[in-house]
Design a protein around this motif. Structure first.
Motif, short mmCIF file in Angstrom:
data_model
loop_
_atom_site.label_atom_id
_atom_site.label_comp_id
_atom_site.label_asym_id
_atom_site.label_seq_id
_atom_site.Cartn_x
_atom_site.Cartn_y
_atom_site.Cartn_z
N TRP A 91 4.11 1.68 -16.10
CA TRP A 91 3.42 1.84 -14.54
C TRP A 91 3.77 0.96 -13.52
O TRP A 91 4.02 1.33 -12.26
CB TRP A 91 1.78 1.23 -14.84
CG TRP A 91 0.93 2.37 -15.61
CD1 TRP A 91 0.65 2.30 -17.01
CD2 TRP A 91 0.45 3.62 -15.07
NE1 TRP A 91 -0.17 3.60 -17.15
CE2 TRP A 91 -0.20 4.08 -16.13
CE3 TRP A 91 0.70 4.13 -13.94
CZ2 TRP A 91 -0.81 5.44 -16.08
CZ3 TRP A 91 0.15 5.40 -13.68
CH2 TRP A 91 -0.74 6.06 -14.80
N GLY A 92 4.36 -0.37 -13.74
CA GLY A 92 5.11 -0.97 -12.73
C GLY A 92 6.15 -0.45 -12.38
O GLY A 92 6.50 -0.38 -10.97
N ILE A 93 7.14 0.31 -13.25
CA ILE A 93 8.08 0.77 -12.64
C ILE A 93 7.77 2.00 -11.86
O ILE A 93 8.70 2.26 -10.57
CB ILE A 93 9.07 1.35 -13.72
CG1 ILE A 93 9.60 -0.02 -14.68
CG2 ILE A 93 10.35 2.28 -13.23
CD1 ILE A 93 10.27 0.53 -15.91
N ALA A 94 6.78 2.97 -11.98
CA ALA A 94 6.43 3.88 -11.50
C ALA A 94 5.88 3.60 -10.08
O ALA A 94 6.09 3.98 -9.05
CB ALA A 94 5.27 4.74 -12.19
N PHE A 95 5.06 2.58 -9.87
CA PHE A 95 4.52 2.03 -8.66
C PHE A 95 5.54 1.44 -7.59
O PHE A 95 5.40 1.46 -6.66
CB PHE A 95 3.44 0.78 -8.90
CG PHE A 95 2.09 1.40 -9.59
CD1 PHE A 95 1.90 2.64 -9.63
CD2 PHE A 95 1.40 0.50 -10.11
CE1 PHE A 95 0.70 3.36 -10.07
CE2 PHE A 95 -0.13 1.10 -10.61
CZ PHE A 95 0.00 2.41 -10.76
N SER A 96 6.59 0.57 -8.37
CA SER A 96 7.67 0.05 -7.46
C SER A 96 8.65 1.32 -6.92
O SER A 96 8.64 1.13 -5.62
CB SER A 96 8.67 -0.74 -8.42
OG SER A 96 9.24 -0.06 -9.41
N VAL A 97 8.64 2.26 -7.54
CA VAL A 97 9.37 3.43 -6.98
C VAL A 97 8.59 4.07 -5.87
O VAL A 97 9.17 4.65 -4.91
CB VAL A 97 9.95 4.50 -8.03
CG1 VAL A 97 10.55 5.85 -7.41
CG2 VAL A 97 10.76 3.69 -9.19
N ALA A 98 7.35 4.34 -6.10
CA ALA A 98 6.51 5.02 -5.34
C ALA A 98 6.24 4.19 -3.98
O ALA A 98 6.27 4.55 -2.90
CB ALA A 98 5.02 5.21 -5.95
N ALA A 99 6.35 2.68 -4.16
CA ALA A 99 6.12 2.04 -2.88
C ALA A 99 7.61 1.97 -2.02
O ALA A 99 7.42 2.04 -0.85
CB ALA A 99 5.84 0.65 -3.31
N LEU A 100 8.68 2.14 -2.85
CA LEU A 100 9.95 2.05 -1.91
C LEU A 100 9.96 3.42 -1.31
O LEU A 100 10.44 3.73 -0.16
CB LEU A 100 10.95 2.00 -3.18
CG LEU A 100 12.28 2.34 -2.45
CD1 LEU A 100 12.78 1.17 -1.33
CD2 LEU A 100 13.50 2.26 -3.55
N TRP A 101 9.33 4.61 -1.91
CA TRP A 101 9.58 5.82 -1.24
C TRP A 101 8.47 5.89 0.11
O TRP A 101 8.85 6.52 1.07
CB TRP A 101 8.71 6.73 -2.38
CG TRP A 101 8.78 8.57 -1.81
CD1 TRP A 101 7.74 9.01 -1.56
CD2 TRP A 101 9.96 9.11 -1.55
NE1 TRP A 101 7.74 10.16 -0.91
CE2 TRP A 101 9.12 10.30 -0.97
CE3 TRP A 101 11.27 9.22 -1.58
CZ2 TRP A 101 9.96 11.61 -0.70
CZ3 TRP A 101 11.98 10.46 -1.29
CH2 TRP A 101 11.37 11.56 -1.02
#
Length: 329
Positions: A91-101
């Motif tokens: 979940w943390g990896i997915a959230f970090s990519v979404a925040a960068l996007w």
């Protein structure tokens, strides 16, 4: 909380989260306005005017780092815990990519005279580091190395002095009297021959012109140095013989049929005092499947007689036949 479970990639994730938190208080928008009626010309992400930049960029990135670190701190205990089919670190990896996007999209647009401040650019840099360390933490070898290791302090292999002459004394490399260099009036071919060791100008003996005693007149320092070197050679040979005997005993023990796991065994963490090979779980006589190194904690998941079934950080399991001297966590 197991600090030894943290890696350098986890440290990069934590550093990026701290940088992102600092960037949230820096100017996100700047207004090019001059005059006494302009008022405040900058605002940060905590201003309600910039909603939803704060939750979609800054808070989401900090939450991603928190989930990854919580998963690491829990270690093997959280390996099978999932929320909606995903672990906390996933979940943390997915959230970090979404925040960068979201941060990249927030850099677009704008009005004339309004530009992005240092907080916006610093947030993008922090999220790039966060997403890269989170996604590549288990792929890049440098990021997989442990952050904290307990390595034994290096000890001197030789005693002070080592039996060698001090700088400026005869016998120093390149000076007359050193092994391979002829002394005054000596044939160079004789100086390099072992048959002339012990003659003035030979290995470990001063030249006659230095004023030092010649062989036969008493040289206690040279005799003590030779005795120390012989004692060191004997000790090294004894250690090598003990290591070979231990290796053969471990190989014989691993080749024997392994007993069934103990019924009252409870998994525990342990560390080894020296590098040891990990034999295959189903074929103890086969080729090693891994190596246990000092300074890292491993999980013992099963006991087979005097041997242990250990689990590496990547999930690989194998039989540790030599359990002497291990340190329980």
């Amino acid at each position: 909380m197991n600090l030894r479970a943290l890696t350098k990639g986890d440290a990069a994730v934590a550093g990026a989260a701290v940088l992102l938190f600092i960037a949230s208080f820096l100017p996100y928008w700047t207004v090019d306005c001059k005059g006494k009626y302009c008022g405040d010309t900058s605002t940060n992400a905590w201003d309600s005017v910039l909603f939803p930049v704060l939750p979609s960029v800054f808070l989401l990135g900090i939450l991603a780092a928190a989930l990854i670190l919580v998963q690491r701190f829990q270690g093997q205990a959280a390996a099978n815990r999932q929320i909606l089919g995903l672990r906390l670190d996933q979940w943390g990896i997915a959230f970090s990519v979404a925040a960068l996007w979201a941060a990249l999209w927030s850099l677009g647009g704008g009005l004339e005279g309004i530009g992005h401040g240092i907080g916006a650019w610093l947030a993008v840099i922090a999220l790039i580091v966060l997403a890269g360390a989170a996604a590549g933490g288990q792929l890049i070898p440098v990021l997989k190395t442990p952050l904290v290791t307990d390595r034994p302090a290096a000890t001197a292999a030789f005693p002070p002095g080592g039996g060698y002459p001090a700088p400026g004394q005869p016998g120093q490399p390149g000076q007359p009297g050193h092994y391979g260099y002829p002394g005054p009036g000596q044939d160079p071919n004789q100086a390099q021959s072992p048959a002339f060791a012990g003659q003035p100008g030979g290995y470990g003996y001063p030249t006659p012109q230095t004023g030092q005693p010649v062989p036969g007149q008493g040289q206690p320092q040279d005799v003590a140095a030779q005795q120390a070197q012989q004692a060191q050679a004997q000790a090294a040979a004894a250690q090598a013989a003990e290591a070979e005997a231990a290796r053969q005993a471990a190989a014989q023990q691993a080749a024997q049929p392994q007993p069934a796991p103990a019924a009252d065994f409870a998994p525990f963490w342990f560390a080894v005092p020296a590098p040891r090979q990990l034999a295959p779980k189903d074929n103890p006589a086969g080729a090693p499947v891994g190596e246990l190194v000092p300074g890292t904690w491993y999980l013992a998941v099963e006991q087979r007689g005097s041997a242990l079934v250990a689990q590496l950080q990547d999930g690989t399991q194998g039989v540790l036949a030599d359990t002497s001297g291990i340190q329980r966590g």
